[in-house]
Design a protein around this motif. Structure first.
Motif, mmCIF file in Angstrom:
data_model
loop_
_atom_site.group_PDB
_atom_site.id
_atom_site.type_symbol
_atom_site.label_atom_id
_atom_site.label_comp_id
_atom_site.label_asym_id
_atom_site.label_seq_id
_atom_site.Cartn_x
_atom_site.Cartn_y
_atom_site.Cartn_z
ATOM 1 N N UNK A 7 -6.145 2.501 -0.087
ATOM 2 C CA UNK A 7 -5.798 1.248 0.589
ATOM 3 C C UNK A 7 -4.291 0.984 0.574
ATOM 4 N N UNK A 8 -3.831 0.324 1.594
ATOM 5 C CA UNK A 8 -2.504 -0.271 1.560
ATOM 6 C C UNK A 8 -2.679 -1.779 1.415
ATOM 7 N N UNK B 284 7.029 -2.419 -7.145
ATOM 8 C CA UNK B 284 5.776 -1.756 -7.483
ATOM 9 C C UNK B 284 4.764 -1.730 -6.354
ATOM 10 N N UNK B 285 4.505 -2.867 -5.717
ATOM 11 C CA UNK B 285 3.423 -2.923 -4.743
ATOM 12 C C UNK B 285 2.097 -2.600 -5.408
ATOM 13 N N UNK B 286 1.339 -1.688 -4.822
ATOM 14 C CA UNK B 286 0.076 -1.264 -5.414
ATOM 15 C C UNK B 286 0.267 -0.190 -6.482
ATOM 16 N N UNK C 219 0.323 -8.255 -7.648
ATOM 17 C CA UNK C 219 -0.186 -7.768 -8.930
ATOM 18 C C UNK C 219 -1.688 -8.035 -9.043
ATOM 19 N N UNK C 220 -2.128 -9.192 -8.551
ATOM 20 C CA UNK C 220 -3.563 -9.517 -8.594
ATOM 21 C C UNK C 220 -4.379 -8.534 -7.765
ATOM 22 N N UNK D 124 -5.259 1.624 -8.054
ATOM 23 C CA UNK D 124 -4.114 1.156 -8.848
ATOM 24 C C UNK D 124 -4.422 1.089 -10.340
ATOM 25 N N UNK D 125 -5.611 1.525 -10.736
ATOM 26 C CA UNK D 125 -6.051 1.295 -12.117
ATOM 27 C C UNK D 125 -5.125 1.923 -13.152
#
Length: 279
Positions: free
Chosen positions: A94-95, A135-137, A161-162, A170-171
């Motif tokens: 995903x973006x 950072x983004x994702x 971040x959420x 992103x984990x």
């Protein structure tokens, strides 16, 4: 921790075509793992017992631009309407889209290929210290960490971040021992770092119109300061306005990087950015 099941138009369309027990991937294709879903006449039943009406699946099947997830028996959009509109888009991986603007290139590529093309320009090695300014994702930080680097990654926007916490891809941001996430504005956070701290800087800021201070000579001086001698930087610029207004933002970026002391400043055409070195 309760497992979250993700759905996109792809899975929804498949479930609408089949019946009985169906094996489906429910983590946005982060892994090859599948779950058994029971497809009945008017609903589908997930492994934890949650039920989703087929009328809801039909709506998801028509929406090619949104990620959905199931939690506590309810279907939600992976989206936040707070100080703007943020959502995950079901590219693979995903973006994130903020007020209609995607944060990765997705035309003729995907966010993972886009990330690797950027990281390849500076080629992090085992034991390198990397500063990831935006950072983004977190795909840049994760890719750098996979190559053995230690990464400090900064993100200003709590909504981003959420969504990163929600996104399976992103984990590693929050589980890798090689990554430290810092919330704040890179323009301010960078002043906390000592001189000659990092081997590499990967600077992938929002577009100039949204974050002009991250393209400034003042900020570039700080990037130069925190890099070690012979350190290298990749600066994503893109080509905003270039097609119609003949505007060359990369040229201005290169001039300012040279002005603060960087050498061997060159365009990285495939990654739509600029690479430079500290003497």
């Amino acid at each position: 921790m309760e497992e979250i099941y993700f759905l996109t138009f792809r899975e929804a369309r498949r479930l609408l075509l089949l019946s009985g027990e169906v094996r489906v991937n429910l983590d946005l294709r982060k892994t090859n793992r599948t779950h058994t879903i029971v497809v009945k006449e008017n609903k589908v039943i997930f492994p934890n017992g949650d039920e989703v009406e087929k009328s809801v699946l039909k709506k998801i099947a028509k929406d090619e631009n949104t990620v959905y997830f199931i939690k506590d028996g309810h279907v939600y959009k992976a989206a936040i309407a707070r100080n703007g509109f943020y959502k995950l888009v079901p590219t693979i991986p995903p973006t994130i889209e903020i007020n209609g603007i995607r944060m990765h290139r997705t035309k003729d590529t995907n966010p993972l290929k886009d990330t690797r093309s950027k990281v390849d320009t500076v080629n992090p090695q085992e034991g390198d210290f990397v500063l990831d300014t935006c950072m983004g994702l977190g795909y840049t930080a994760i890719e750098s960490a996979k190559r053995g680097a230690y990464v400090m990654t900064i993100e200003k926007d709590p909504n981003v971040i959420e969504l990163a916490h929600l996104n399976p891809w992103s984990s590693e941001l929050f589980s890798s021992q090689n990554i430290q996430v810092i919330q704040g504005d890179s323009f301010e956070i960078i002043r906390r770092f000592s001189d000659k701290t990092f081997d590499i800087v990967i600077h992938d800021p929002p577009r100039f119109s949204l974050a002009g201070h991250l393209y400034s000579e003042e900020f570039y001086k700080e990037l130069f300061r925190v890099l070690k001698p012979k350190g290298r930087i990749f600066h994503y610029v893109g080509k905003p306005g270039g097609k119609y207004r003949r505007k060359d933002l990369q040229k201005g970026v290169m001039e300012r990087l040279r002005k603060v002391g960087f050498i061997k400043v060159r365009r990285a055409e495939e990654a739509l950015g600029v690479v430079a070195f500290k003497p």
